[in-house]
Write an enzyme that holds these catalytic residues in place. Structure first.
Site, mmCIF file in Angstrom:
data_model
loop_
_atom_site.group_PDB
_atom_site.id
_atom_site.type_symbol
_atom_site.label_atom_id
_atom_site.label_comp_id
_atom_site.label_asym_id
_atom_site.label_seq_id
_atom_site.Cartn_x
_atom_site.Cartn_y
_atom_site.Cartn_z
ATOM 1 N N HIS A 97 -38.586 40.195 -9.673
ATOM 2 C CA HIS A 97 -39.576 40.024 -10.746
ATOM 3 C C HIS A 97 -38.915 39.753 -12.083
ATOM 4 O O HIS A 97 -37.823 40.279 -12.382
ATOM 5 C CB HIS A 97 -40.544 41.215 -10.808
ATOM 6 C CG HIS A 97 -39.972 42.500 -11.268
ATOM 7 N ND1 HIS A 97 -39.872 42.848 -12.605
ATOM 8 C CD2 HIS A 97 -39.493 43.560 -10.566
ATOM 9 C CE1 HIS A 97 -39.369 44.066 -12.694
ATOM 10 N NE2 HIS A 97 -39.119 44.509 -11.487
ATOM 11 N N ASP A 117 -33.572 46.282 -14.082
ATOM 12 C CA ASP A 117 -34.951 46.148 -13.615
ATOM 13 C C ASP A 117 -35.693 45.064 -14.382
ATOM 14 O O ASP A 117 -36.316 45.353 -15.424
ATOM 15 C CB ASP A 117 -35.666 47.505 -13.788
ATOM 16 C CG ASP A 117 -37.049 47.507 -13.183
ATOM 17 O OD1 ASP A 117 -37.818 48.426 -13.499
ATOM 18 O OD2 ASP A 117 -37.368 46.578 -12.406
ATOM 19 N N GLU A 151 -44.885 42.355 -12.487
ATOM 20 C CA GLU A 151 -44.668 43.366 -11.431
ATOM 21 C C GLU A 151 -44.887 44.760 -11.979
ATOM 22 O O GLU A 151 -45.438 45.643 -11.308
ATOM 23 C CB GLU A 151 -43.241 43.240 -10.885
ATOM 24 C CG GLU A 151 -42.930 44.172 -9.720
ATOM 25 C CD GLU A 151 -42.455 45.548 -10.149
ATOM 26 O OE1 GLU A 151 -42.174 45.759 -11.346
ATOM 27 O OE2 GLU A 151 -42.401 46.440 -9.295
ATOM 28 N N ASP A 179 -35.128 43.967 -6.277
ATOM 29 C CA ASP A 179 -35.542 44.610 -7.525
ATOM 30 C C ASP A 179 -34.561 45.755 -7.778
ATOM 31 O O ASP A 179 -34.575 46.761 -7.077
ATOM 32 C CB ASP A 179 -36.971 45.142 -7.396
ATOM 33 C CG ASP A 179 -37.474 45.761 -8.691
ATOM 34 O OD1 ASP A 179 -38.622 46.218 -8.722
ATOM 35 O OD2 ASP A 179 -36.704 45.811 -9.676
HETATM 36 N N1 LIG Z 1 -40.723 51.509 -9.414
HETATM 37 C C1 LIG Z 1 -39.883 50.396 -9.409
HETATM 38 C C2 LIG Z 1 -38.423 50.623 -9.435
HETATM 39 C C3 LIG Z 1 -37.936 51.572 -8.484
HETATM 40 C C4 LIG Z 1 -37.949 51.258 -7.149
HETATM 41 C C5 LIG Z 1 -37.393 52.145 -6.269
HETATM 42 C C6 LIG Z 1 -36.854 53.307 -6.757
HETATM 43 I I1 LIG Z 1 -36.016 54.607 -5.489
HETATM 44 C C7 LIG Z 1 -36.853 53.628 -8.097
HETATM 45 C C8 LIG Z 1 -37.400 52.747 -8.973
HETATM 46 C C9 LIG Z 1 -40.086 49.570 -10.623
HETATM 47 O O1 LIG Z 1 -40.179 50.011 -11.726
HETATM 48 N N2 LIG Z 1 -40.070 48.267 -10.365
HETATM 49 O O2 LIG Z 1 -40.154 47.418 -11.393
HETATM 50 ZN ZN LIG Z 2 -39.661 48.628 -13.174
HETATM 51 ZN ZN LIG Z 3 -38.468 46.362 -10.852
#
Ligand SMILES: N[C@H](Cc1ccc(I)cc1)C(=O)NO
Ligand SMILES: [Zn+2]
Ligand SMILES: [Zn+2]
Length: 291
Positions: A97, A117, A151, A179
């Protein structure tokens, strides 16, 4: 069938993946003030990715780049398509994303670098696309690279796209989500998430790592909720997988803050490169299957 039978192609292309290129893309994307789905920066970041991917496409007649408009917000998703040769009706999706956030209240002036992220995932994918196109790889299936909008506000860009694909009855044989690829929270290198994903495809990924990336270690973990865009593809009945940078317990504590920076993740993008390597093996092995 998840056959692993394209060693010549994969082993030729893998060494061409460069962490310096992944690093450069993370630096560019995290230099936007933010990439939130409603801000001018978020719109500009989407346009930048589209221009980068168009440069990669060059003048190849089988490669197109498009931006997908979504009803309700200005940030577009970006899709680069490499049309298959004799099995183009079947599609392989690799996504990440492009938006970023610092949580509720993110607005035009918020600082949300989103280096891990998810600039890291988009950068890992962009390097795969670069090598496939530079190496003039011609898949039999169609391969689609996707940078999803929105996202962070409920997987909205990928949900919109996955729904359209289902309505059009597009045969997506597999979807891979990247991601957060650049913060090594654990000893192990790659964690395959087992919830909201497809078990058979997860096994295929573990086998790809064993076959092509024997020095990398693979672990397993769970999110406990629909934590990224893979869940949008699963929701439409497609096989999705989510290789992640760490275990749930040791995930990047800086995300969704102004401190989600390269300095607070792998400043050489070596961790992110591992995900480019796995994604390239996935794209070539799945993309090379005939009808
Ligand atoms: N929640 C997800 C990120 C995310 C995904 C897995 C774990 I473990 C911790 C955090 C997010 O913010 N995606 O943009
Ligand atoms: Zn995130
Ligand atoms: Zn993310």
């Amino acid at each position: 069938s998840y056959a692993i039978d394209n060693q010549a192609t994969v082993n030729k292309l893998l060494p061409q993946l460069q962490d310096s290129n992944v690093l450069a893309t993370i630096q560019s994307l995290s230099s936007y003030q933010n990439r939130f789905y409603t801000t001018s920066h978020g719109v500009n970041a989407s346009n930048w990715i589209a221009s980068q991917w168009k440069q990669l496409a060059g003048n190849r007649g089988d490669v197109t780049v498009e931006q997908i408009s979504h009803a309700g917000w200005p940030q577009k998703s970006v899709i680069l398509t490499i049309k298959g040769t004799d099995n183009a009706a079947e599609t392989v999706v690799l996504g990440g994303h492009l938006d970023s956030t610092v949580g509720n209240g993110t607005g035009e002036s918020s600082r949300a670098p989103g280096a891990d992220d998810d600039a890291s995932g988009v950068a890992s994918l962009t390097e795969v696309a670069r090598v496939l196109l530079a190496g003039n790889y011609q898949p039999r299936r169609t391969i689609k690279f996707m940078a999803y909008a929105a996202e962070e506000v409920g997987l909205r860009g990928s949900a919109d796209i996955a729904k359209r694909f289902k309505q059009q009855q597009t045969k997506v044989v597999g979807a891979l989500q990247l991601d957060m690829t650049n913060y090594q929270g654990d000893e192990q290198d790659i964690f395959l998430f087992t919830d909201y994903t497809n078990a058979a495809q997860n096994t295929f990924l573990a086998n790809l790592a064993k076959a092509y990336l024997p020095d990398l270690t693979v672990g397993y973990s769970q999110c406990g909720y629909a934590c990224s865009d893979h869940a949008s593809w699963t929701a439409q009945g497609y096989a999705a997988s989510f290789p992640f940078e760490s275990s749930f317990d040791n995930s990047n504590p800086y995300i969704h803050t102004r401190n989600d920076t390269l300095a607070n993740s792998d400043s050489q993008a070596r961790h992110a490169l591992k995900f480019s390597q796995l994604a390239l093996a996935y794209a070539v092995e799945l993309g090379s299957d005939g009808p």
